[in-house]
Design an enzyme around this catalytic site. Structure first.
Site, PDB file in Angstrom:
ATOM      1  N   HIS A  82      -5.644   2.337  -5.717  1.00 57.43           N
ATOM      2  CA  HIS A  82      -5.103   3.360  -4.800  1.00 57.43           C
ATOM      3  C   HIS A  82      -6.206   3.964  -3.914  1.00 57.43           C
ATOM      4  O   HIS A  82      -6.496   5.157  -3.987  1.00 57.43           O
ATOM      5  CB  HIS A  82      -4.378   4.461  -5.598  1.00 57.43           C
ATOM      6  CG  HIS A  82      -3.357   5.190  -4.785  1.00 57.43           C
ATOM      7  ND1 HIS A  82      -2.170   5.651  -5.289  1.00 57.43           N
ATOM      8  CD2 HIS A  82      -3.342   5.532  -3.462  1.00 57.43           C
ATOM      9  CE1 HIS A  82      -1.478   6.251  -4.331  1.00 57.43           C
ATOM     10  NE2 HIS A  82      -2.172   6.191  -3.205  1.00 57.43           N
ATOM     11  N   ARG A 115       4.014   2.633  -2.279  1.00 59.81           N
ATOM     12  CA  ARG A 115       4.051   3.191  -3.632  1.00 59.81           C
ATOM     13  C   ARG A 115       4.478   2.064  -4.559  1.00 59.81           C
ATOM     14  O   ARG A 115       5.360   1.268  -4.210  1.00 59.81           O
ATOM     15  CB  ARG A 115       5.070   4.341  -3.740  1.00 59.81           C
ATOM     16  CG  ARG A 115       4.624   5.648  -3.127  1.00 59.81           C
ATOM     17  CD  ARG A 115       3.500   6.325  -3.916  1.00 59.81           C
ATOM     18  NE  ARG A 115       3.113   7.602  -3.325  1.00 59.81           N
ATOM     19  CZ  ARG A 115       2.116   7.761  -2.458  1.00 59.81           C
ATOM     20  NH1 ARG A 115       1.386   6.732  -2.082  1.00 59.81           N
ATOM     21  NH2 ARG A 115       1.831   8.961  -1.985  1.00 59.81           N
ATOM     22  N   GLU A 127       0.791   4.190 -12.254  1.00 64.44           N
ATOM     23  CA  GLU A 127      -0.645   4.464 -12.146  1.00 64.44           C
ATOM     24  C   GLU A 127      -1.055   5.504 -13.171  1.00 64.44           C
ATOM     25  O   GLU A 127      -0.308   6.466 -13.372  1.00 64.44           O
ATOM     26  CB  GLU A 127      -0.959   4.985 -10.729  1.00 64.44           C
ATOM     27  CG  GLU A 127      -0.760   3.903  -9.689  1.00 64.44           C
ATOM     28  CD  GLU A 127      -0.931   4.388  -8.257  1.00 64.44           C
ATOM     29  OE1 GLU A 127      -1.536   5.455  -8.053  1.00 64.44           O
ATOM     30  OE2 GLU A 127      -0.468   3.699  -7.357  1.00 64.44           O
ATOM     31  N   THR A 178       0.851  -1.202   0.000  1.00 66.67           N
ATOM     32  CA  THR A 178       0.000   0.000   0.000  1.00 66.67           C
ATOM     33  C   THR A 178       0.880   1.243   0.000  1.00 66.67           C
ATOM     34  O   THR A 178       0.379   2.343   0.213  1.00 66.67           O
ATOM     35  CB  THR A 178      -0.915   0.071   1.247  1.00 66.67           C
ATOM     36  OG1 THR A 178      -0.077   0.167   2.414  1.00 66.67           O
ATOM     37  CG2 THR A 178      -1.843  -1.111   1.360  1.00 66.67           C
TER      38      THR A 178
HETATM   39  N1  LIG Z   1      -2.097   3.635  -0.490  1.00 67.82           N
HETATM   40  C1  LIG Z   1      -2.343   4.829   0.025  1.00 67.82           C
HETATM   41  O1  LIG Z   1      -3.376   5.434  -0.235  1.00 67.82           O
HETATM   42  C2  LIG Z   1      -1.344   5.434   0.975  1.00 67.82           C
HETATM   43  C3  LIG Z   1      -1.816   6.217   2.054  1.00 67.82           C
HETATM   44  C4  LIG Z   1      -0.887   6.741   2.940  1.00 67.82           C
HETATM   45  C5  LIG Z   1       0.469   6.492   2.772  1.00 67.82           C
HETATM   46  N2  LIG Z   1       0.891   5.749   1.707  1.00 67.82           N
HETATM   47  C6  LIG Z   1       2.322   5.445   1.529  1.00 67.82           C
HETATM   48  O2  LIG Z   1       2.771   4.728   2.666  1.00 67.82           O
HETATM   49  C7  LIG Z   1       4.061   5.219   3.014  1.00 67.82           C
HETATM   50  C8  LIG Z   1       4.265   5.004   4.500  1.00 67.82           C
HETATM   51  O3  LIG Z   1       3.413   5.894   5.198  1.00 67.82           O
HETATM   52  P1  LIG Z   1       3.593   6.215   6.744  1.00 67.82           P
HETATM   53  O4  LIG Z   1       2.619   7.296   7.068  1.00 67.82           O
HETATM   54  O5  LIG Z   1       3.588   4.966   7.523  1.00 67.82           O
HETATM   55  O6  LIG Z   1       5.077   6.835   6.727  1.00 67.82           O
HETATM   56  P2  LIG Z   1       6.085   6.983   7.947  1.00 67.82           P
HETATM   57  O7  LIG Z   1       7.044   8.024   7.534  1.00 67.82           O
HETATM   58  O8  LIG Z   1       5.334   7.124   9.223  1.00 67.82           O
HETATM   59  O9  LIG Z   1       6.809   5.561   7.971  1.00 67.82           O
HETATM   60  C9  LIG Z   1       7.692   5.107   7.005  1.00 67.82           C
HETATM   61  C10 LIG Z   1       8.729   4.235   7.689  1.00 67.82           C
HETATM   62  O10 LIG Z   1       9.575   3.666   6.690  1.00 67.82           O
HETATM   63  C11 LIG Z   1      10.890   3.691   7.208  1.00 67.82           C
HETATM   64  N3  LIG Z   1      11.859   3.612   6.125  1.00 67.82           N
HETATM   65  C12 LIG Z   1      12.271   4.578   5.282  1.00 67.82           C
HETATM   66  N4  LIG Z   1      13.192   4.104   4.423  1.00 67.82           N
HETATM   67  C13 LIG Z   1      13.371   2.801   4.737  1.00 67.82           C
HETATM   68  C14 LIG Z   1      14.197   1.786   4.221  1.00 67.82           C
HETATM   69  N5  LIG Z   1      15.034   2.011   3.219  1.00 67.82           N
HETATM   70  N6  LIG Z   1      14.138   0.566   4.793  1.00 67.82           N
HETATM   71  C15 LIG Z   1      13.321   0.331   5.832  1.00 67.82           C
HETATM   72  N7  LIG Z   1      12.498   1.261   6.358  1.00 67.82           N
HETATM   73  C16 LIG Z   1      12.524   2.486   5.815  1.00 67.82           C
HETATM   74  C17 LIG Z   1      10.975   4.975   8.005  1.00 67.82           C
HETATM   75  O11 LIG Z   1      12.046   4.923   8.950  1.00 67.82           O
HETATM   76  C18 LIG Z   1       9.620   5.001   8.673  1.00 67.82           C
HETATM   77  O12 LIG Z   1       9.624   4.339   9.921  1.00 67.82           O
HETATM   78  C19 LIG Z   1       4.039   6.686   2.591  1.00 67.82           C
HETATM   79  O13 LIG Z   1       5.336   7.146   2.312  1.00 67.82           O
HETATM   80  C20 LIG Z   1       3.157   6.698   1.380  1.00 67.82           C
HETATM   81  O14 LIG Z   1       3.923   6.612   0.199  1.00 67.82           O
HETATM   82  C21 LIG Z   1       0.004   5.220   0.813  1.00 67.82           C
END
Ligand SMILES: NC(=O)c1ccc[n+]([C@@H]2O[C@H](COP(=O)([O-])OP(=O)(O)OC[C@H]3O[C@@H](n4cnc5c(N)ncnc54)[C@H](O)[C@@H]3O)[C@@H](O)[C@H]2O)c1
Length: 336
Positions: free
Chosen positions: A297, A250, A279, A248
């Site tokens: 999405h 990207r 997308e 979920t």
């Molecule tokens: N499908 C959707 O509609 C939807 C909705 C919200 C968010 N998202 C996606 O979900 C992602 C995560 O959202 P979130 O709010 O949990 O973000 P967040 O920033 O709270 O969490 C992301 C986590 O990933 C970790 N991270 C970063 N790079 C990493 C790597 N190389 N290896 C391991 N861990 C790594 C970070 O340390 C962090 O803990 C967003 O960046 C967004 O792209 C998608």
């Protein structure tokens, strides 16, 4: 007019769908303006002609990419020199070149919307995990073809399975709690190991251990230059046979062609995807595979969550204009 005085403009890129009153109320700190541009060429031209001079803050939506294209270095440098803040209405801000925003003189401070997205997106994660484990997509397809359950293969229970979460942020941690209610054992890998309190007792493992021991792998990390295709051919080879993969985050954090290959070979039992590499294009190898469950999405696609996200993003602008500080700056600019 608030402390910023006359002349402060706030530009809307995209639409406010739910929090119109909160948006309208922003007019006490600045003049609310819109763009007339319908594509990047027009928008860049308007920027260069000075149409947005005086704009101090921009509110942008995910879908405003159809107006501006990526917020890349070219666009950042064309934006008015009065611009100080850009509030993105979403958690993932991979469309914005934050480095270019920081490097600009004066810099543009960027905010995203964390937290408000967690529940709805983790709910979709659970839907995809159950759907992929249980072959619900195949069954539903068979029913609509008039064959009732037809040849749908028997699925698997979540109970007792190891869920590996890659990226233990807001959504990953929310998913952990929900998955445990289904009897899953959660392990995770993150850029940094979390405190015991934050991880809620989930075991921290290396990236390779996560790949090797997960029955279900969930991708919950942001897309950036370090994470593009973090799951590709070599990583699938390290996974258990019959693994389930859900995404979920990207689309481009996973090499979609490599996933299709792994599905076709049987290495991956099934996948659940809310996001795709290009997308709205869907890889034909996914489209034609009824084992996989695909959602367009819809992670935050609820009235309640979208309203909270809009209110949060608008609050970023209000706080920035009233106090000089965004409410939730992106991590790369946390120290600015
Ligand atoms: N499908 C959707 O509609 C939807 C909705 C919200 C968010 N998202 C996606 O979900 C992602 C995560 O959202 P979130 O709010 O949990 O973000 P967040 O920033 O709270 O969490 C992301 C986590 O990933 C970790 N991270 C970063 N790079 C990493 C790597 N190389 N290896 C391991 N861990 C790594 C970070 O340390 C962090 O803990 C967003 O960046 C967004 O792209 C998608």
């Amino acid at each position: 007019m608030g402390s910023n005085g006359a002349g402060t403009k706030i530009l809307l890129l995209g639409k406010i769908d739910h929090a119109q009153k909160t948006w309208d109320a922003l007019s006490d700190v600045g003049e609310l303006v819109k763009t007339g541009a319908s594509n990047r060429t027009e928008f860049l031209q308007e920027c260069r002609e000075g149409k947005y001079d005086g704009v101090v803050a921009i509110y942008r939506t995910f879908h405003s990419i159809s107006i501006t294209g990526l917020i890349d270095e070219e666009l950042v440098n064309a934006l008015p020199s009065s611009l100080k803040y850009m509030a993105h209405c979403g958690a993932g801000y991979d469309m914005i070149d934050v480095h270019a925003c920081t490097a600009r003189n004066p810099p543009i401070r960027v905010s995203n919307v964390p937290t408000a997205v967690d529940d709805a997106t983790a709910d979709v994660n659970i839907f995809l995990i159950l759907g992929a484990l249980r072959n619900f997509n195949g069954g539903m397809h068979s029913l609509r073809e008039g064959k009732f359950i037809g040849q749908t293969p028997v699925g698997h229970d979540p109970r007792g399975k190891v869920l590996g979460i890659l990226g233990m942020g807001g959504i990953g941690r929310n998913l952990k709690k929900k998955a445990e209610a289904f009897g899953m054992k959660v392990i995770y890998h993150n850029r940094r190991q979390l405190s015991e309190e934050l991880s809620g007792g989930a075991q921290y493992v290396t990236f390779d251990e996560l790949l090797a021991t997960s029955d279900v792998l969930s991708l919950n990390l942001p897309l950036n230059k370090n994470t593009r295709h973090i799951i590709s051919k070599a990583e699938f080879a390290k996974m258990k046979d019959g693994v389930v993969v859900v995404n979920t985050a990207r689309g481009a954090v996973m090499d979609e062609a490599a996933l299709v290959e792994a599905l076709d070979s049987g290495k991956v039992f099934s996948a659940g995807l809310d996001v795709f590499e290009e997308e709205p294009k869907i890889h034909p190898g996914l489209m034609n595979n009824h084992n996989v469950i695909l959602v367009p999405h819809m992670g935050t696609w609820t009235v309640e969550t979208m309203t909270s996200m809009e209110v949060w993003a608008i609050d970023n602008i209000r706080q920035a204009l009233e106090t000089g500080k965004l409410k939730s700056p992106v991590p790369e600019q946390a120290d600015m």
